[in-house]
Design a protein around this motif. Sequence first.
Motif, PDB file in Angstrom:
ATOM      1  N   SER A   2       0.832  -1.200   0.000  1.00  0.00           N
ATOM      2  CA  SER A   2       0.000   0.000   0.000  1.00  0.00           C
ATOM      3  C   SER A   2       0.868   1.253   0.000  1.00  0.00           C
ATOM      4  O   SER A   2       0.469   2.300  -0.524  1.00  0.00           O
ATOM      5  CB  SER A   2      -0.928   0.007   1.215  1.00  0.00           C
ATOM      6  OG  SER A   2      -0.172   0.028   2.413  1.00  0.00           O
ATOM      7  N   GLN A   3       2.078   1.129   0.575  1.00  0.00           N
ATOM      8  CA  GLN A   3       3.015   2.249   0.590  1.00  0.00           C
ATOM      9  C   GLN A   3       3.423   2.653  -0.823  1.00  0.00           C
ATOM     10  O   GLN A   3       3.572   3.841  -1.131  1.00  0.00           O
ATOM     11  CB  GLN A   3       4.253   1.882   1.420  1.00  0.00           C
ATOM     12  CG  GLN A   3       5.243   3.008   1.621  1.00  0.00           C
ATOM     13  CD  GLN A   3       4.652   4.204   2.355  1.00  0.00           C
ATOM     14  OE1 GLN A   3       3.787   4.051   3.226  1.00  0.00           O
ATOM     15  NE2 GLN A   3       5.097   5.394   1.985  1.00  0.00           N
ATOM     16  N   ILE A   4       3.589   1.651  -1.720  1.00  0.00           N
ATOM     17  CA  ILE A   4       3.934   1.934  -3.123  1.00  0.00           C
ATOM     18  C   ILE A   4       2.803   2.718  -3.782  1.00  0.00           C
ATOM     19  O   ILE A   4       3.042   3.689  -4.503  1.00  0.00           O
ATOM     20  CB  ILE A   4       4.223   0.620  -3.885  1.00  0.00           C
ATOM     21  CG1 ILE A   4       5.514  -0.012  -3.361  1.00  0.00           C
ATOM     22  CG2 ILE A   4       4.327   0.864  -5.382  1.00  0.00           C
ATOM     23  CD1 ILE A   4       5.778  -1.402  -3.876  1.00  0.00           C
ATOM     24  N   LYS A   5       1.562   2.309  -3.487  1.00  0.00           N
ATOM     25  CA  LYS A   5       0.402   3.001  -4.054  1.00  0.00           C
ATOM     26  C   LYS A   5       0.354   4.449  -3.572  1.00  0.00           C
ATOM     27  O   LYS A   5       0.126   5.376  -4.368  1.00  0.00           O
ATOM     28  CB  LYS A   5      -0.875   2.258  -3.683  1.00  0.00           C
ATOM     29  CG  LYS A   5      -2.135   2.866  -4.296  1.00  0.00           C
ATOM     30  CD  LYS A   5      -3.334   1.951  -4.197  1.00  0.00           C
ATOM     31  CE  LYS A   5      -3.925   1.956  -2.811  1.00  0.00           C
ATOM     32  NZ  LYS A   5      -5.233   1.272  -2.748  1.00  0.00           N
ATOM     33  N   ILE A   6       0.591   4.656  -2.290  1.00  0.00           N
ATOM     34  CA  ILE A   6       0.572   6.011  -1.714  1.00  0.00           C
ATOM     35  C   ILE A   6       1.660   6.868  -2.352  1.00  0.00           C
ATOM     36  O   ILE A   6       1.419   8.019  -2.732  1.00  0.00           O
ATOM     37  CB  ILE A   6       0.758   5.946  -0.179  1.00  0.00           C
ATOM     38  CG1 ILE A   6      -0.471   5.293   0.469  1.00  0.00           C
ATOM     39  CG2 ILE A   6       0.990   7.328   0.406  1.00  0.00           C
ATOM     40  CD1 ILE A   6      -0.241   4.796   1.873  1.00  0.00           C
ATOM     41  N   ASN A  32      -1.850   2.679 -12.255  1.00  0.00           N
ATOM     42  CA  ASN A  32      -2.909   1.870 -12.877  1.00  0.00           C
ATOM     43  C   ASN A  32      -2.429   0.473 -13.242  1.00  0.00           C
ATOM     44  O   ASN A  32      -3.240  -0.415 -13.495  1.00  0.00           O
ATOM     45  CB  ASN A  32      -3.437   2.578 -14.123  1.00  0.00           C
ATOM     46  CG  ASN A  32      -4.342   3.740 -13.776  1.00  0.00           C
ATOM     47  OD1 ASN A  32      -5.517   3.563 -13.510  1.00  0.00           O
ATOM     48  ND2 ASN A  32      -3.776   4.938 -13.737  1.00  0.00           N
ATOM     49  N   GLY A  33      -1.105   0.290 -13.265  1.00  0.00           N
ATOM     50  CA  GLY A  33      -0.538  -1.023 -13.570  1.00  0.00           C
ATOM     51  C   GLY A  33      -0.382  -1.930 -12.364  1.00  0.00           C
ATOM     52  O   GLY A  33       0.017  -3.091 -12.511  1.00  0.00           O
ATOM     53  N   LEU A  34      -0.659  -1.396 -11.166  1.00  0.00           N
ATOM     54  CA  LEU A  34      -0.582  -2.225  -9.959  1.00  0.00           C
ATOM     55  C   LEU A  34      -1.600  -3.360 -10.008  1.00  0.00           C
ATOM     56  O   LEU A  34      -2.623  -3.264 -10.698  1.00  0.00           O
ATOM     57  CB  LEU A  34      -0.816  -1.373  -8.713  1.00  0.00           C
ATOM     58  CG  LEU A  34       0.331  -0.445  -8.282  1.00  0.00           C
ATOM     59  CD1 LEU A  34      -0.167   0.553  -7.250  1.00  0.00           C
ATOM     60  CD2 LEU A  34       1.504  -1.244  -7.727  1.00  0.00           C
ATOM     61  N   PRO A  36      -4.691  -5.805  -9.212  1.00  0.00           N
ATOM     62  CA  PRO A  36      -6.059  -5.432  -8.804  1.00  0.00           C
ATOM     63  C   PRO A  36      -6.285  -5.469  -7.297  1.00  0.00           C
ATOM     64  O   PRO A  36      -7.034  -4.651  -6.763  1.00  0.00           O
ATOM     65  CB  PRO A  36      -6.928  -6.478  -9.517  1.00  0.00           C
ATOM     66  CG  PRO A  36      -6.117  -6.944 -10.669  1.00  0.00           C
ATOM     67  CD  PRO A  36      -4.696  -6.877 -10.226  1.00  0.00           C
ATOM     68  N   THR A  37      -5.631  -6.411  -6.623  1.00  0.00           N
ATOM     69  CA  THR A  37      -5.819  -6.506  -5.160  1.00  0.00           C
ATOM     70  C   THR A  37      -5.279  -5.269  -4.451  1.00  0.00           C
ATOM     71  O   THR A  37      -5.902  -4.765  -3.504  1.00  0.00           O
ATOM     72  CB  THR A  37      -5.104  -7.760  -4.601  1.00  0.00           C
ATOM     73  OG1 THR A  37      -3.750  -7.773  -5.085  1.00  0.00           O
ATOM     74  CG2 THR A  37      -5.810  -9.030  -5.042  1.00  0.00           C
ATOM     75  N   ILE A  38      -4.123  -4.745  -4.905  1.00  0.00           N
ATOM     76  CA  ILE A  38      -3.552  -3.536  -4.295  1.00  0.00           C
ATOM     77  C   ILE A  38      -4.428  -2.327  -4.596  1.00  0.00           C
ATOM     78  O   ILE A  38      -4.711  -1.503  -3.721  1.00  0.00           O
ATOM     79  CB  ILE A  38      -2.111  -3.291  -4.796  1.00  0.00           C
ATOM     80  CG1 ILE A  38      -1.189  -4.452  -4.405  1.00  0.00           C
ATOM     81  CG2 ILE A  38      -1.554  -1.986  -4.248  1.00  0.00           C
ATOM     82  CD1 ILE A  38       0.190  -4.412  -5.035  1.00  0.00           C
ATOM     83  N   LEU A  39      -4.900  -2.225  -5.846  1.00  0.00           N
ATOM     84  CA  LEU A  39      -5.743  -1.090  -6.228  1.00  0.00           C
ATOM     85  C   LEU A  39      -7.099  -1.104  -5.518  1.00  0.00           C
ATOM     86  O   LEU A  39      -7.651  -0.044  -5.195  1.00  0.00           O
ATOM     87  CB  LEU A  39      -5.958  -1.089  -7.746  1.00  0.00           C
ATOM     88  CG  LEU A  39      -4.773  -0.660  -8.610  1.00  0.00           C
ATOM     89  CD1 LEU A  39      -5.081  -0.889 -10.080  1.00  0.00           C
ATOM     90  CD2 LEU A  39      -4.405   0.797  -8.381  1.00  0.00           C
ATOM     91  N   ALA A  40      -7.606  -2.295  -5.273  1.00  0.00           N
ATOM     92  CA  ALA A  40      -8.927  -2.427  -4.636  1.00  0.00           C
ATOM     93  C   ALA A  40      -8.893  -2.111  -3.142  1.00  0.00           C
ATOM     94  O   ALA A  40      -9.928  -1.782  -2.556  1.00  0.00           O
ATOM     95  CB  ALA A  40      -9.459  -3.839  -4.854  1.00  0.00           C
TER      96      ALA A  40
END
Length: 589
Positions: A2-6, A32-34, A36-40
């Motif tokens: 989740s840190q990568i997403k942030i 957007n390439g992450l 689906p589980t991380i994005l969700a």
Amino acid sequence: MSQIKIELIKSINDLNSRGLLLSSKWSSEQLNGLSPTILATPLTNEEQLSIISQPSISSPPIGSNEYYKYILAKNYFDLKEYRRCSDVLIDCNKYQLPIFLRSYATYLAIEKRREEDIIEQQAQQQQQQQQQAQQQAQQAQQESQQNDKNNDNNNNKTDQQQEQQKIEQCQEFKKLFQFYKKLYIENKKDMDGFLLYFYSILLKKQRDFTMARKVLIESVHKYPCNWSAWSDLSSLCSDSADIIMQLSLPDHFMKDFFLAHFKLELQQNNESLVIYQQLSRTLFTQSTYILAQTAIGNYNLRAYDIGEELFERLIELEPNRLENIDIYSNILYVRDKKASLSMLAHKAMKIEKYCPETCCIIGNYYSLKLEHDKAILYFQRALKLNDRYLSAWTLIGHEFLEIKNVSAAINAYRKAVDINPRDYRAWYGLGQTYQLLKLPLYSLYYFKKATTLRPYDPRMWCAAGGCYEFIERIPEAIKCYERAEENYDRERVAINKLAKLYQEIQNNEKAAFYYKKNLYYCDQEKIDGQEIIDALLFLANFYKNQNQTQSEQYCLRLLDYAGPEKEEAKSILREIHSKSKLSSKSKPK
């Protein structure tokens, strides 16, 4: 995870607010390439606050006078009114965000003016050429002389104006550079990653590449999610992967993207593909950037079927994408797929007609149809749209080479290596042009450059071997052809050359080995021709004193061919039969 997403979400905002649109786009693609589980996974309130919050020194607080000025300046920047943007922020020196935007806008304004000057100079040169042609056509000598005087006066005026503009631009750049140099010396610790990145851009312009690399490393340590900084760092590293091991790089997921990109630039394609595979398996399962890079890696490895499949998948995911699709057109060109290339060209025209990638795709289509003049026209159009478009310079060089316009080909290839010294195709093309000019030592220099960049490519070694052979340096030629053979020479140029060269220096055992190998491949692929006749004749002669049965087999095959070799085969057979009769008589009864 989740840190990568942030970090990616935060970087999109930070980069966009500073006008670094290419980096912002790159971060958006990776977000957007992450998987689906991380994005969700929803963000917590604390995580959302961490994205919005900014360091107190970085950006002006909302509601402050500097904030209002920044908002206005950013709108001017987005509309490419760089001078107005810089003017609005002239007194904003407290926060780093407006300082960066003002500096970046000033730099872009200088670059924009420089490009406009180049266009004006080209237009003036064309106008002067037209005027000279008209003057030569005029019959009255006095009129032409009067025109010459007028033209000289006008040219002197325009030259003086251009010189004055250059001096002003130079002074403006020098002032900007001195400001950042002083800031770096006196207050380096307080400079954020973006100010350090901009300082590295100025250092690159000053051609201080060592210092630029040092500053870029500091920049990516302070702010790792700026892809432009990593990309510039890649261009400043030497042509060796060893230097990367010596650099102190942050332990961050961006480092993996950088290493994969750098290795792909160095043509270390297998190592690059391994890193991209790891990234796509774990975190970035939907990244179109990784998919495109993987396709390019396979193209570099000449695995055209895999590359084509990956590009087709990329087009399915992004039907209106043009970025990197010119490389897909290269694959279709190499595989001689006229219908597919025609469809791609029509599709690209519908998406965006005046785009460098579109022009290159159409140029490849006409090149495949052997309409080289039309191909050159479209590659020239691509270069008018972007004069630093590497692919177009290389491809137009190939076209000039096809029509034997050697001087234009040399100019194009030199432009390509100026833009990217790692472009092996341009070095190889330069070698080919000097081969046409019968200058083997020049050719050899450029082919050796290509072998350094592509040490596993048999074509490069065969080309270098051909030059050594031409200047009668046979041992070096043999070494080059052996390197080509070690790297799976699909065209089998190296095997045939090795057999003949070993025969020439009378190393018959080695010659026999390569002739047999070549004969085996020819038989497997059902190829017929002079090289088979040469192989059969040599092997028949070689084995007549060692293995008469084998020699006889080669002779019998030669009887199927017409020419002097057939008569020689008959002679060898008679010699073998006479020897066998003598040996049978000498045996005790």
